[in-house]
Design an enzyme around this catalytic site. Structure first.
Site, short mmCIF file in Angstrom:
data_model
loop_
_atom_site.label_atom_id
_atom_site.label_comp_id
_atom_site.label_asym_id
_atom_site.label_seq_id
_atom_site.Cartn_x
_atom_site.Cartn_y
_atom_site.Cartn_z
N GLU A 25 0.85 -1.19 0.00
CA GLU A 25 0.00 0.00 0.00
C GLU A 25 0.89 1.25 0.00
OE1 GLU A 25 -2.40 0.02 3.52
OE2 GLU A 25 -2.94 2.12 3.35
N ASP B 88 0.37 5.06 0.71
CA ASP B 88 -0.52 6.14 1.16
C ASP B 88 0.02 7.47 0.67
OD1 ASP B 88 -2.20 4.40 2.54
OD2 ASP B 88 -0.91 4.43 4.29
N GLU C 149 -3.11 10.64 3.81
CA GLU C 149 -4.01 10.27 4.91
C GLU C 149 -4.09 11.52 5.75
OE1 GLU C 149 -4.34 6.00 6.20
OE2 GLU C 149 -2.21 6.40 6.34
N HIS D 115 4.05 1.46 2.46
CA HIS D 115 3.94 0.24 3.28
C HIS D 115 4.21 -0.98 2.39
CE1 HIS D 115 1.46 1.90 6.76
NE2 HIS D 115 1.00 2.72 5.85
#
Ligand SMILES: *[C@@H]1O[C@H](CO)[C@@H](O)[C@H](O)[C@H]1NC(C)=O
Length: 456
Positions: A231, A233, A236, A247
């Site tokens: 993932e 991001d 966020e 991640h």
């Protein structure tokens, strides 16, 4: 022998009739235009659409309208086991605005937090960008940049308006798992680096085994399996804080996890994914005046977020070595804040292996980012193709304190890395944010991608 034969016959039936599609509401994806750029000032508009994740959808009998799942529990007779449930139950089309508070206009997508629909009260949502009626758009952002405008002026503490990429299958897992008859058109196949257990269908089967309704979320529960994948991001955030965070995972495709591989609870660092990631949150990295209401990047109004993925050899196949961030607001380009943490190099302002290693050391955090392959593994996930996700959510596990307040609460806020934003440590309780800020919303717009320097 008898038992094996019976199982074989059963699985044949399941193959014929799995995870079906309901037709009580027509599925019409809201359109959203984006732009692909080839050079500065040279961008082509692409007509695209978004699809609602399958977890939010009405799940009912294939033959009628009896719920297979209500609140946070499965119907025991329709869903006695994963395969039977997948064959008995259908995902229906979505009333995007009326039930889910999801609207689009031109190049803008707005996600409302709480929506009181005709049949339900909906909390939050998650959508994916589609390339066609039945496939997600796949992105490889190596040696590219990704840009969008954000309006989170109506997104208070405890909420997260997120834009990110997950390494999902383009068809939502349909071709790999023949019992998934719904596919990307109905938003199947979600995975992320937290290996979420709340996913109702994984690998074409219902996640009904071992299902435990959440003690504090009337719409969610956890099954035996989790759904893991890398993932990235990009964003966020709420009006008080923002982070961007790669991640990586050791698994190279969407992977159903069980037991230790999920990295649950005390085994957080023993699973297949880097749950912590290597985050750049300007407030946490020591610049408390950079982003927020009235600050350098003023969250009271719209601004542009640019994220650049630099590779070792400046090619789309080279190893990912750096993730850079810029902002644009009121026509001004704003460079990312610099690190201001004793013990860290004050010239750092992007995510590199050096930044991550130094940050983990100084903050005393476990370096699971490096353990799971670091930036190179994140780049590999992009090379395999990642899906664009946009969502709005509140946090039943940790009240979003890891983003916008002090976290963890058992450490003193003066210790490096603990303070992440100005929200109170008592904020973010889902019952509070849902009752006090039902009209919270986030708008993502003007999505562009292309070579570095081409989108702003
Ligand atoms: C990649 O591009 C950067 C910035 O344009 C340049 O400084 C660097 O030398 C390039 N690296 C390689 C390996 O070509």
């Amino acid at each position: 022998m008898f038992r094996a034969a019976a199982l074989l016959a059963f699985s044949f039936l399941a193959v014929s009739y799995g995870q079906q599609v309901g037709t009580l509401t027509a599925e019409t994806h809201p359109t959203l235009s984006i732009q692909q750029c080839t050079g500065a000032g040279s961008c082509q508009t692409q007509s695209r659409a978004v699809v609602l994740d399958s977890n939010w959808r009405w799940l009912h009998t294939t033959s009628g309208s009896t719920n297979c799942y209500t609140g946070n529990e499965w119907d025991a007779s329709l869903c006695p086991d994963p395969a039977t449930c997948a064959s008995n139950c259908a995902l229906d089309g979505a009333d995007y605005s009326g039930t889910y508070g999801i609207t689009t206009s031109g190049n803008a997508l707005t996600l409302k937090f709480v929506t009181n629909g005709p049949y339900s009260t909906n909390i939050g949502s998650r959508v994916y960008l589609m390339e066609s009626e039945s496939a997600y758009q796949m992105f490889n952002l190596k040696n590219q940049e990704f840009t969008f405008d954000i309006d989170m002026s109506q997104l208070p503490c405890g909420l997260n308006g997120a834009l990110y990429f997950s390494q999902m299958e383009a068809d939502g897992g349909m071709s790999k798992f023949s019992t998934n008859a719904a596919g990307a058109k109905y938003g199947t196949g979600y995975c992320d680096s937290q290996c979420p257990h709340d996913i109702k269908f994984i690998n074409g089967e219902a996640n009904v085994a071992g299902w435990e309704p959440s003690p504090n979320d009337q719409n969610a529960g956890k099954g035996q399996y989790g759904s893991c994948c890398a993932e990235m991001d990009i964003w966020e955030a709420n009006s008080m804080a923002a982070a961007f965070t790669p991640h990586p995972c050791t698994v190279k495709e969407p992977t159903r996890c069980e037991g230790n591989d999920c990295g649950d609870d005390d085994n957080r660092y023993g699973g297949v994914c880097d749950k912590d990631g290597c985050d750049f949150n300007s407030f946490r990295m020591g610049d408390q005046t950079f982003l927020g209401p009235g600050k350098t990047v003023d969250t009271n109004s719209k601004f542009t977020v640019v994220t650049q993925f630099v590779t070792a050899d400046n090619s789309t196949s080279g190893a990912l070595t750096e993730i850079r961030r810029l902002y644009v607001q009121n026509g001004q380009v704003i460079q990312n804040s610099k690190v201001n943490i004793p013990g860290m190099d004050a010239s750092l302002d992007s995510i590199t292996e050096d930044f991550c290693t130094s940050q983990k050391t100084v903050f005393g955090d476990t370096n699971s980012f490096q353990d799971k392959g670091g930036l190179a593994a994140m780049g590999d996930a992009f090379q395999a193709g990642m899906v664009l996700v946009m969502s709005i959510w509140d946090d039943h596990e940790a009240k979003m304190l890891w983003l916008d307040s002090n976290y963890p609460l058992d450490k003193d806020a003066s210790e490096p890395g603990v303070a992440r934003g100005t929200c109170a440590t008592t904020s973010g309780e889902p019952t509070d944010v849902e009752s006090q800020s039902p009209n919270a919303q986030v708008t993502f717009s003007n999505i562009k991608f292309g070579p570095i320097g081409s989108t702003f």
